[in-house]
Design an enzyme around this catalytic site. Structure first.
Site, PDB file in Angstrom:
ATOM      1  CE  LYS A  74    -148.780 -64.332  87.638  1.00 29.90           C
ATOM      2  NZ  LYS A  74    -148.564 -64.899  86.293  1.00 29.90           N
TER       3      LYS A  74
HETATM    4  C1  E4P Z   1    -145.401 -65.366  85.101  1.00 28.29           C
HETATM    5  O1  E4P Z   1    -146.031 -65.402  86.093  1.00 28.29           O
HETATM    6  C2  E4P Z   1    -145.411 -64.228  84.153  1.00 28.29           C
HETATM    7  O2  E4P Z   1    -146.711 -63.897  83.843  1.00 28.29           O
HETATM    8  C3  E4P Z   1    -144.619 -64.585  82.941  1.00 28.29           C
HETATM    9  O3  E4P Z   1    -143.474 -65.306  83.340  1.00 28.29           O
HETATM   10  C4  E4P Z   1    -144.284 -63.430  82.050  1.00 28.29           C
HETATM   11  O4  E4P Z   1    -143.394 -63.881  81.062  1.00 28.29           O
HETATM   12  P1  E4P Z   1    -143.085 -63.059  79.726  1.00 28.29           P
HETATM   13  O5  E4P Z   1    -142.263 -61.879  80.098  1.00 28.29           O
HETATM   14  O6  E4P Z   1    -142.324 -64.030  78.881  1.00 28.29           O
HETATM   15  O7  E4P Z   1    -144.397 -62.663  79.149  1.00 28.29           O
END
Ligand code: E4P
Length: 217
Positions: free
Chosen positions: A87
């Site tokens: 990622k």
């Molecule tokens: C996923 O890959 C993201 O890191 C995550 O969905 C972020 O979510 P949030 O906005 O609830 O922190």
């Protein structure tokens, strides 16, 4: 539509896996910290544990913000397990690192995407997944769903293989609306998955069936 769970909590990951509908896991440094997982070695071990608990893709985020650091960390993460998806943040070094990993056949997830232009760059760099953050856009009174619709249009125009991973999902309506507009994947908390089970007519109907069965037995 693939269902990913967006957490580093092993119990919740196992609960979603037990339901039989889980296709993978996404994590980020904040989710790791929330579970008290700190320090490079502990974080790597936690990724190993998550990979053991599920069958699908597990997104593991790099911390480096420079290209060389991202490549080094991404390679270390990818070596943990073939399920690992590297990622990378949507910055110039992240796009460049995405191209590096996609050329090597290593899966990638480009994260922190908030515009169609960013999603186009991720696709050009060969990203396996692109993560537009639906909930965070909604939080600032901007239509997150509209962004996903526009990315769908652009990707379909050119046949990009990058999968749209609707991230920052907060509730069941986010999941349903993403499904309606053709998001390939959604990642959300356990409640956004189990919440889909609920309907009062299911509960009252089942109670009635069981009561009627009991009358004859
Ligand atoms: C996923 O890959 C993201 O890191 C995550 O969905 C972020 O979510 P949030 O906005 O609830 O922190």
């Amino acid at each position: 539509m693939k269902f990913f769970i967006d957490t580093a909590n092993l119990d919740q990951i196992k609960e979603a896996q037990d339901l039989g509908v889980l296709d993978g896991v996404t994590t980020n440094p904040s989710l790791m910290a929330k579970e008290g997982i700190t320090g490079a070695e502990n974080i790597l071990q936690h990724y190993r544990d998550i990979c053991e608990a599920v069958e699908g893709d597990v997104s593991a985020e790099v911390i480096a913000t420079d290209y060389d650091g991202m490549v080094k960390q991404g390679e270390e993460l990818a070596a943990l397990n073939p399920q690992i998806v590297v990622k990378l943040p949507m910055i110039a070094a992240g796009v460049k690192a995405c191209k590096y990993f996609s050329d090597k056949g290593i899966k990638t997830n480009v994260t922190l995407v908030f515009s169609v232009g960013q999603a186009l760059l991720a696709a050009k760099a060969g990203a396996t997944y692109v993560s537009p953050f639906l909930g965070r856009l909604d939080d600032i009174s901007t239509d997150g769903l509209n962004l996903i619709e526009e990315i769908r249009l652009v990707y379909d125009n050119y046949g990009f293989k990058t999968q749209i991973l609707a991230a920052s999902i907060r509730n069941t309506m986010h999941v349903i609306n993403c499904a309606k507009i053709g998001s390939d994947v959604m990642t959300g908390p356990l409640s956004s998955i189990t919440g889909l089970l609920k309907h009062p007519l299911t509960d009252s109907g089942l109670a009635q069936f069981l009561a009627d069965y009991a009358k004859g037995n």
